[in-house]
Enzyme design. Sequence first.
Site: not given
Ligand code: GTP
Ligand code: SPV
Ligand code: MN
Length: 598
Positions: A69, A197, A206, A226, A248, A250, A277, A377-378
Amino acid sequence: MTNNKYVLSWIDEMAAMCKPDRIVWIDGSEEQAEALRAEACATGELIKLNQELLPGCYLHRTAINDVARVEDRTFICTPTKEEAGNINNWVAPDEMYATLKKLYNGSMKGKTMYVIPYSMGIVGSDFAKIGIELTDSIYVVLNMMIMTRVGKEVIDALGDSPDYVKGLHSVADCDEKNRYIVHFPQDNTIMSINSGYGGNVLLGKKCFALRIASYLGRKEGWMAEHMLILGIEYPNGDIKYITAAFPSACGKTNLAMLIPPEIYKKQGYKVWTVGDDIAWLRVNKEDGRLYAVNPENGFFGVAPGTNDKSNPNALATITRDTIFTNVCHDLDNNTVWWEGLNDNPPKNALNWRGEPWDYTKYDKNDKVKTAGAHPNSRFTAPAKNCPCLSKEFYSTKGVPISAIIFGGRRAKTAPLVYESRNWQNGTFVGSIMASETTAAAAGAVGVVRRDPMAMLPFAGYNMGDYFAHWLEMGKKIPNPPKIFNVNWFRTDDNGNFIWPGFGDNMRVLLWILDRCEGKVDAVDSPIGYLPKPEDINIEGLEGVTLDTIKDLLTIDRDAWLADVENIKAFYAKIGDHVPAVLYEELAKLEANLKAYKG
Ligand code: GTP
Ligand code: SPV
Ligand code: MN
């Protein structure tokens, strides 16, 4: 496909501007989708992966300058700057329309304009809202068909109503300098150009489900957040639901799909995913509780770090009917790979840019250059593939929320978990959230920034008014959820995460739910209620002792006081729409910290 005159005249107008060679309606059928996949494979837009190992799966690479983004190119064009606030980029609507008109002029020459009617939420349900996206990208069409509910039934549900969100997307020249992701909340309109993207172009996500929807939610008395949504099933069959807002990349997808630790699994605990999400939240008239639905129909998840230990449910979800974007291509068996999938990087592979990749050159300090897969990457996968998908995913009523959790990525300062004192204080806790930036957005990674409610890049109006809306909603919920804050990301002096995270986060969720039920005590602290360290169950956790938990729960007074100064500056930046009661909460926090002896 429709006689709706509002829709038809808008499409005519957009087509006259973009000048596509032809216009094709997306009807939602598998036959049409399959023909589009074949066409995209013929042009190289998609790569068909090994259909024995990964049936229905494809790989796509975006332009190298177009992998996340772009917050500095994202605009909220309300009639006045004040409505958009100081946090959002703003340009007057007339001026922005004029700028965009020039860029869209002829941008689809030689191409097809696809018309995608889609619904966010179950078609026809009270929660649902309809959008139509016009795009010149097959990749976008195929992703939207996974992420939303697409096709004839949607346009039929719209009937002859003008009430839909207009979205226009063109990849155009993919020129970074002329990349625009623009929202006109008052016109129910989104315009995106020069990107291909994810969050920039899948306009239901979003752009609509957060930015436009947050604006609509304020007007109509509901909330677009979110947040992931998950259910925890107790051994007696009761299921309690939680939403959690993390910025994002996290941990939302990971928490939403978590596998309980062995000690809980053997007792019969289960976790069910409703969303990973976005949550749309409304007050239920019957029981006065807050109910949540996930308006999406698929997962657009971060690939790196996903493996059979961290998130086996995600891994199972993406073994079929999935589009991978910017991951590493293993040429020996025509499959995909990313950092953190396993310890066997492919020897004969192309990196996310499509260049031959030498895994021995990988440097974790320069991932973008040396990684096989881009850090952002997704995968795009249908929700129905998920082994732990909640049956309530299909509910038009949503699920009742017991707890709302905020959380960020903080190496220091924020404790493992704490509880706010009430809705107003909880709104304050959300408003002061901070997190280290990630690869999900273009720009520096690892910089702490304030990200209220994980909505900094997604609020479709003035952030101060958004806080006020939270406070207003609190008054409208007779039985509100309790509000908590978590941080899975505290690190030790060597930069290693102290808390094991992932499935073990369940241990914290159970403390949270016990608090909601009044089953466990807590300790008062300057920032809110902390668990008694012995109340976080560490049975079966290697390397974690009571002292580790004590350490994770410490409040560093000086670090917090430094945060208070940072919050003051942030509130000042948001400006005079920040509600007075939040300043009162901030003053209380500061006074509590100053009086705190540790
Ligand atoms: P968006 O799709 O961008 O909104 O991201 P998200 O909030 O769904 O994050 P996601 O669950 O994909 O995690 C993102 C990164 O954080 C990944 O590399 C995970 O491995 C890492 N991660 C997730 N949960 C944990 C956790 O409990 N501890 C640690 N250390 N890392 C974590
Ligand atoms: C984020 O960035 O919080 C995502 C991926 O969930 S995107 O759809 O690119 O916003
Ligand atoms: Mn997100």
